[in-house]
Design a protein around this motif. Structure first.
Motif, PDB file in Angstrom:
ATOM      1  N   GLY A 407       0.826  -1.206   0.000  1.00  0.00           N
ATOM      2  CA  GLY A 407       0.000   0.000   0.000  1.00  0.00           C
ATOM      3  C   GLY A 407       0.856   1.250   0.000  1.00  0.00           C
ATOM      4  N   LYS A 408       1.965   1.173   0.703  1.00  0.00           N
ATOM      5  CA  LYS A 408       2.862   2.319   0.799  1.00  0.00           C
ATOM      6  C   LYS A 408       3.484   2.637  -0.559  1.00  0.00           C
ATOM      7  N   ILE A 409       4.023   1.619  -1.230  1.00  0.00           N
ATOM      8  CA  ILE A 409       4.744   1.953  -2.460  1.00  0.00           C
ATOM      9  C   ILE A 409       3.808   2.169  -3.642  1.00  0.00           C
ATOM     10  N   TYR A 410       2.608   1.577  -3.604  1.00  0.00           N
ATOM     11  CA  TYR A 410       1.693   1.822  -4.717  1.00  0.00           C
ATOM     12  C   TYR A 410       0.746   2.978  -4.417  1.00  0.00           C
ATOM     13  N   GLU A 411       1.006   3.704  -3.338  1.00  0.00           N
ATOM     14  CA  GLU A 411       0.241   4.902  -2.998  1.00  0.00           C
ATOM     15  C   GLU A 411      -1.252   4.646  -2.890  1.00  0.00           C
ATOM     16  N   VAL A 412      -1.582   3.530  -2.256  1.00  0.00           N
ATOM     17  CA  VAL A 412      -2.989   3.217  -2.012  1.00  0.00           C
ATOM     18  C   VAL A 412      -3.481   4.144  -0.899  1.00  0.00           C
ATOM     19  N   PRO A 413      -4.693   4.685  -0.993  1.00  0.00           N
ATOM     20  CA  PRO A 413      -5.202   5.508   0.115  1.00  0.00           C
ATOM     21  C   PRO A 413      -5.123   4.729   1.422  1.00  0.00           C
ATOM     22  N   TYR A 414      -4.709   5.419   2.490  1.00  0.00           N
ATOM     23  CA  TYR A 414      -4.373   4.663   3.699  1.00  0.00           C
ATOM     24  C   TYR A 414      -5.548   3.861   4.234  1.00  0.00           C
ATOM     25  N   ILE A 415      -6.755   4.383   4.069  1.00  0.00           N
ATOM     26  CA  ILE A 415      -7.908   3.702   4.660  1.00  0.00           C
ATOM     27  C   ILE A 415      -8.112   2.328   4.022  1.00  0.00           C
ATOM     28  N   ASP A 416      -7.720   2.186   2.741  1.00  0.00           N
ATOM     29  CA  ASP A 416      -7.847   0.874   2.109  1.00  0.00           C
ATOM     30  C   ASP A 416      -6.883  -0.129   2.720  1.00  0.00           C
ATOM     31  N   VAL A 417      -5.726   0.370   3.154  1.00  0.00           N
ATOM     32  CA  VAL A 417      -4.790  -0.509   3.862  1.00  0.00           C
ATOM     33  C   VAL A 417      -5.411  -0.963   5.183  1.00  0.00           C
ATOM     34  N   VAL A 418      -6.041  -0.029   5.886  1.00  0.00           N
ATOM     35  CA  VAL A 418      -6.677  -0.372   7.167  1.00  0.00           C
ATOM     36  C   VAL A 418      -7.738  -1.454   6.955  1.00  0.00           C
TER      37      VAL A 418
ATOM     38  N   ARG B 226       3.488   2.418  11.871  1.00  0.00           N
ATOM     39  CA  ARG B 226       2.389   3.163  11.276  1.00  0.00           C
ATOM     40  C   ARG B 226       1.127   2.322  11.240  1.00  0.00           C
ATOM     41  N   LYS B 227       0.084   2.782  11.946  1.00  0.00           N
ATOM     42  CA  LYS B 227      -1.212   2.132  11.822  1.00  0.00           C
ATOM     43  C   LYS B 227      -2.214   3.106  11.229  1.00  0.00           C
ATOM     44  N   GLY B 228      -1.754   4.332  10.993  1.00  0.00           N
ATOM     45  CA  GLY B 228      -2.557   5.363  10.354  1.00  0.00           C
ATOM     46  C   GLY B 228      -1.613   6.179   9.483  1.00  0.00           C
ATOM     47  N   PRO B 229      -2.135   7.160   8.762  1.00  0.00           N
ATOM     48  CA  PRO B 229      -1.272   7.926   7.852  1.00  0.00           C
ATOM     49  C   PRO B 229      -0.230   8.772   8.581  1.00  0.00           C
ATOM     50  N   PRO B 251     -13.920   9.032  15.272  1.00  0.00           N
ATOM     51  CA  PRO B 251     -13.381   8.980  13.910  1.00  0.00           C
ATOM     52  C   PRO B 251     -14.356   8.352  12.918  1.00  0.00           C
ATOM     53  N   ARG B 252     -15.240   7.478  13.414  1.00  0.00           N
ATOM     54  CA  ARG B 252     -16.135   6.777  12.503  1.00  0.00           C
ATOM     55  C   ARG B 252     -17.309   7.647  12.030  1.00  0.00           C
ATOM     56  N   LEU B 253     -17.396   8.875  12.555  1.00  0.00           N
ATOM     57  CA  LEU B 253     -18.383   9.815  12.010  1.00  0.00           C
ATOM     58  C   LEU B 253     -17.984  10.263  10.610  1.00  0.00           C
ATOM     59  N   VAL B 254     -16.678  10.398  10.377  1.00  0.00           N
ATOM     60  CA  VAL B 254     -16.238  10.877   9.073  1.00  0.00           C
ATOM     61  C   VAL B 254     -15.544   9.796   8.261  1.00  0.00           C
ATOM     62  N   GLN B 255     -15.081   8.740   8.926  1.00  0.00           N
ATOM     63  CA  GLN B 255     -14.414   7.651   8.200  1.00  0.00           C
ATOM     64  C   GLN B 255     -14.873   6.335   8.804  1.00  0.00           C
ATOM     65  N   PRO B 256     -15.906   5.725   8.201  1.00  0.00           N
ATOM     66  CA  PRO B 256     -16.532   4.546   8.830  1.00  0.00           C
ATOM     67  C   PRO B 256     -15.565   3.388   9.095  1.00  0.00           C
ATOM     68  N   HIS B 257     -14.464   3.308   8.330  1.00  0.00           N
ATOM     69  CA  HIS B 257     -13.567   2.164   8.489  1.00  0.00           C
ATOM     70  C   HIS B 257     -12.391   2.458   9.398  1.00  0.00           C
ATOM     71  N   SER B 258     -12.348   3.662   9.962  1.00  0.00           N
ATOM     72  CA  SER B 258     -11.198   4.038  10.785  1.00  0.00           C
ATOM     73  C   SER B 258     -11.086   3.143  12.015  1.00  0.00           C
ATOM     74  N   ILE B 259      -9.850   2.817  12.427  1.00  0.00           N
ATOM     75  CA  ILE B 259      -9.673   2.085  13.690  1.00  0.00           C
ATOM     76  C   ILE B 259      -9.106   2.995  14.771  1.00  0.00           C
ATOM     77  N   MET B 260      -9.136   4.305  14.519  1.00  0.00           N
ATOM     78  CA  MET B 260      -8.607   5.223  15.527  1.00  0.00           C
ATOM     79  C   MET B 260      -9.527   5.266  16.742  1.00  0.00           C
ATOM     80  N   PRO B 261      -8.953   5.331  17.959  1.00  0.00           N
ATOM     81  CA  PRO B 261      -9.816   5.440  19.147  1.00  0.00           C
ATOM     82  C   PRO B 261     -10.555   6.772  19.170  1.00  0.00           C
ATOM     83  N   ARG B 262     -11.639   6.828  19.947  1.00  0.00           N
ATOM     84  CA  ARG B 262     -12.305   8.115  20.161  1.00  0.00           C
ATOM     85  C   ARG B 262     -11.478   8.929  21.145  1.00  0.00           C
TER      86      ARG B 262
END
Lengths: 469, 320
Positions: A407-418, B226-229, B251-262
């Motif tokens: 995901g990092k090297i292909y510049e995938v939006p981070y949320i897709d990695v999550v 890194r677990k987030g950007p 975080p899930r108000l604006v990003q439903p898939h986020s795993i960030m804590p409140r």
């Protein structure tokens, strides 16, 4: 029970009291550390699990998990091993049981205090050296220095001509730990800032693993395998190679943790080359121990301590293959900062080193309490839960890390990695929970060993008796 | 005690260990000491103040002992409108930034400019001081980049902390220094790095930092896992305080898939109007929203001006 000896005369304290105290403390800290780990993993898999309170926020608990495992479980198991192996190998008594008991009590108190403060957010903000400097000084004064004094004095007062391999490592590592700890925290005492602070943080983190955890864990294998199998160590010379290459090669590659920071390029290149040379002590160690097993491989199946030790040694192979090469520029750019590194860190601490320490604690507690292990069944369950739990964790995090790297090297939006990592986060939580449950069984087993294990007759070793349950 | 046979061994050990310490600590220290602070480095150092981890003046990491970053639109002396400029306000009693106490850390060139023209040595903790970043016509020795230096505006222009704060609107005051303490205390850096990598990250997360971008900053809190950007330039990608507010509350108000804590607990007890925030009610309404019983999530309460979340949001949007 053991506390009653704190003010007794040194001669009046039964041999091995300090080691037993350290052994049980280590298991309890292992339980706390892995329990926190499993809880944290649940939060990564299910972000709304226990949320919205400061005390149970991931960012408050993550470092408590790491330091509870390193300073509680691993280092206390090391202290336990040192306090019974060093005197045995010197054919003498521990220099001061009393110092050992005080050391253990102060260790527990300082660690409890430090981790509680850290839990509420009192931190220096430096990974692995998270304690603020007053606590660093407490760690030095109550944990590392008394331990080192006890080990060195026991070696000096030994009644043998030479010093065995295990004790070279114990003596040198306790010394290096003090230096690494005091020097690594210089940025906090003297307020060094910027890249110096960042580099010193990783200088400490690298060296505390390379000069404390790795060599002491290896030293345990140098003792357990010859002692239990009855084979002499395959080669004293290879032991020398291992020892000296640890000192020379493992103490230098700290900068490879910051390959993408603007550190001097010569330093990064130097660190990278030295990092590959870590394979020298690794190959020396693994080959020496596995060759010592010659003709006694049946004990790998039959004897719990040997099984734990050999598995730990076998895990050192992937550990060092990863460790040697993942820090080269060509691989580091792909996996740096991903779950791969989390997997690697757990391979080092939960795989390689934990298995060796568990062997030392099993063997030591049985030897010192003169009681045979209460239940082999529980021991086997501990072993398999630990191994399967760890493997689940390691494999799932490695895959997650490779996804993250892509995901990092292909510049995938981070949320897709999550999103892509989510199944592996669940697997990691399951693996971590298995490890945590195994520690409960272990504590129960060792407690029952103390109470109801068959008494080992004088002059006999635990492995000479048959398991009963 | 037979140590004789280990004499050679222990000497070799000492030599080997000392050599490795020299190579890994002494030699790099010359290179690191030679770094010259950049404009970014000056901004970070002046924004975050003396230290962002544990310090005696802020034992519980509440964000105490921190400067404010203020956008000055009117001359604090005359009240005349002026070209807007950021000033770093150290109220009386606030520890001064590292570069003021140890100007040599600013690096060759910047040190002399800051001391001689910027008069930073005249800043005193007791009175407080206001700092500015100034561009000079001098160039870096090895690159055609103009040097920037610190100016103590209290000495050169007579601006006092109180005057600067008095003329500024609250929306022009960034509590970014205290926010960095929140960033460290809440462990944001366990999941978000502040270090875009030199390989390919810059296309998504922005330019990797350069030598000189950190002088005087402590802790650097690069993060390793890194677990987030990456957040080093997050304020350039998204500077909306409203988005940040929703995202921190849940975080899930604006990003439903986020795993960030409140981080709703950073709001404290009271909202911007001084009313008690009913977290329990908010969560039960949010649960109804998630189950589809109501169509919109409950409103996120506006945070109070002196809340911890204000510090953190100011810090995050200031990461340009």
């Amino acid at each position: 029970m053991i506390l009653k000896y704190l003010f007794a005369k040194n001669e009046a304290i039964p041999v091995g009291s300090a080691a037993v105290f350290f052994g049980f403390s280590a298991i309890v800290w292992f339980m706390i550390g892995t329990g926190l780990g499993s809880f944290n993993a649940a939060k990564l898999a299910f972000p709304d699990f226990v949320t919205g309170t400061e005390m149970f926020a991931f960012g408050h608990m993550r470092q408590v998990h790491v330091l509870a495992v390193i300073f509680g479980w691993i280092s206390m198991a090391f202290a336990m091993a040192m306090m019974y192996i060093t005197p045995i190998l010197g054919n003498t008594r521990l220099w001061s049981e009393k110092l050992g008991l005080w050391n253990c009590m102060m260790w527990n108190i300082s660690l409890l205090l430090g981790l509680s403060l850290m839990w509420v957010g009192v931190t220096s903000g430096r990974e692995y050296s998270d304690f603020p400097w007053p606590l660093d000084l407490a760690v030095a004064a109550f944990i590392t220095i008394p331990l080192a004094i006890n080990v060195w004095m026991t070696i000096i007062k030994r009644r043998t001509q030479g010093i065995y391999t295990t004790n070279w490592f114990f003596a040198a590592s306790t010394f290096m730990l003090i230096i690494v700890f005091l020097v690594g925290n210089l940025p906090e005492y003297f307020h060094l800032t910027g890249l110096t602070e960042a580099y010193m943080t990783w200088w400490f983190a690298h060296n505390v693993l390379g000069l404390w955890i790795t060599p002491v864990a290896a030293a345990i294998a140098y003792y357990v395998i010859p002692k239990v199998t009855g084979n002499p160590l395959y080669s004293h010379r290879i032991g020398h190679l291992h020892f000296w290459s640890i000192v020379v090669f493992y103490s230098t590659p700290a900068a490879h943790h910051l390959m993408s920071a603007p550190l001097p390029e010569w330093l990064k290149s130097f660190a990278s080359v030295e990092g590959v040379l870590i394979l020298v002590p690794a190959v020396a160690f693994v080959s020496n121990i596995l060759l010592t097993m010659q003709g006694k491989w049946n004990m790998f199946v039959e004897n719990l301590e040997v099984r734990f030790t050999v598995v730990g040694v076998l895990l050192a192979i992937p550990l060092n293959m990863q460790g040697g090469f993942q820090q080269t520029r060509s691989i580091n750019w792909y996996i740096h900062g991903t779950g791969w590194m989390v997997a690697h860190a757990h391979l080092a601490l939960l795989g390689f080193s934990t298995f060796l320490e568990a062997a030392a604690v099993y063997l030591g507690l049985q030897t010192l309490m003169k009681r045979k292990l209460y239940s082999l069944t529980l021991g086997n369950m501990h072993f398999w839960l630990l191994l399967i739990g760890f493997s689940t964790y390691w494999i799932s995090m490695t895959i997650a890390g490779l996804i993250q790297g892509a995901g990092k090297i292909y510049e995938v939006p981070y949320i897709d990695v999550v999103i892509a990592e989510h199944p592996y986060m669940i697997a990691r939580w399951l693996g971590g929970t298995m490890v945590f449950s195994s520690t409960i069984l272990w504590l129960y087993n060792m407690w029952m060993t103390a109470r109801e294990g068959t008494v080992i007759p004088a002059g006999r070793m635990p492995h000479e008796l048959a398991y009963e349950r | 005690m037979n140590f004789r046979e280990y004499k050679i061994g222990s000497r070799m050990f000492g030599m080997a260990f000392a050599l490795s310490m020299s190579i890994t600590l002494l030699f790099p220290s010359y290179d690191l000491a030679a770094s010259v602070v950049s404009e970014i480095g000056l901004d970070k150092q002046l924004t975050s103040g003396w230290d962002s981890g544990w310090q005696i003046k802020d034992p519980w990491l509440d964000g105490l002992n921190k400067p404010l970053k203020v956008l000055v639109r009117k001359d604090p002396k005359t009240g005349e409108p002026m070209e807007p400029v950021y000033a770093y306000v150290y109220s009386a009693g606030t520890s001064l930034p590292n570069g003021v106490n140890h100007p040599s850390n600013l690096g060759h060139g910047v040190e002399e400019l800051s001391v001689n023209q910027g008069r930073i040595k005249e800043a005193k903790i007791e009175n407080g001081a206001v700092f500015l970043i100034k561009k000079s016509d001098k160039l870096l020795d090895f690159e055609d980049k103009p040097l920037h230096y610190m100016e103590n505006a209290t000495a050169t222009k007579g601006w006092t902390p109180d005057e600067v704060l008095k003329q500024a609107a609250d929306s022009d005051i960034l509590h970014a220094g205290a926010g960095k303490t929140m960033f460290v205390r809440e462990g944001c850096w366990w999941c978000h790095t502040l270090l875009p990598e030199q390989t390919q990250d810059w296309q998504v997360f922005g330019a990797p930092p350069m030598l000189g971008d950190f002088n005087g900053e402590s802790p650097t809190a690069f993060g390793s896992d890194r677990k987030g950007p990456d957040l080093l330039h997050v304020g350039s990608r998204n500077a909306s305080k409203e988005w940040m507010m929703l995202h921190f509350f849940n975080p899930r108000l604006v990003q439903p898939h986020s795993i960030m804590p409140r981080f709703d607990y950073l709001w404290g007890e009271l909202d911007a109007d001084g009313k008690k925030i009913d977290f329990k009610k908010w969560r039960s309404e949010y649960d109804e929203y998630r189950e589809g019983k109501i169509t919109t999530p409950p409103d996120v309460p506006m945070y109070a001006k002196d809340s911890e979340i204000r510090n953190l949001i100011d810090f995050v949007v200031n990461l340009k």
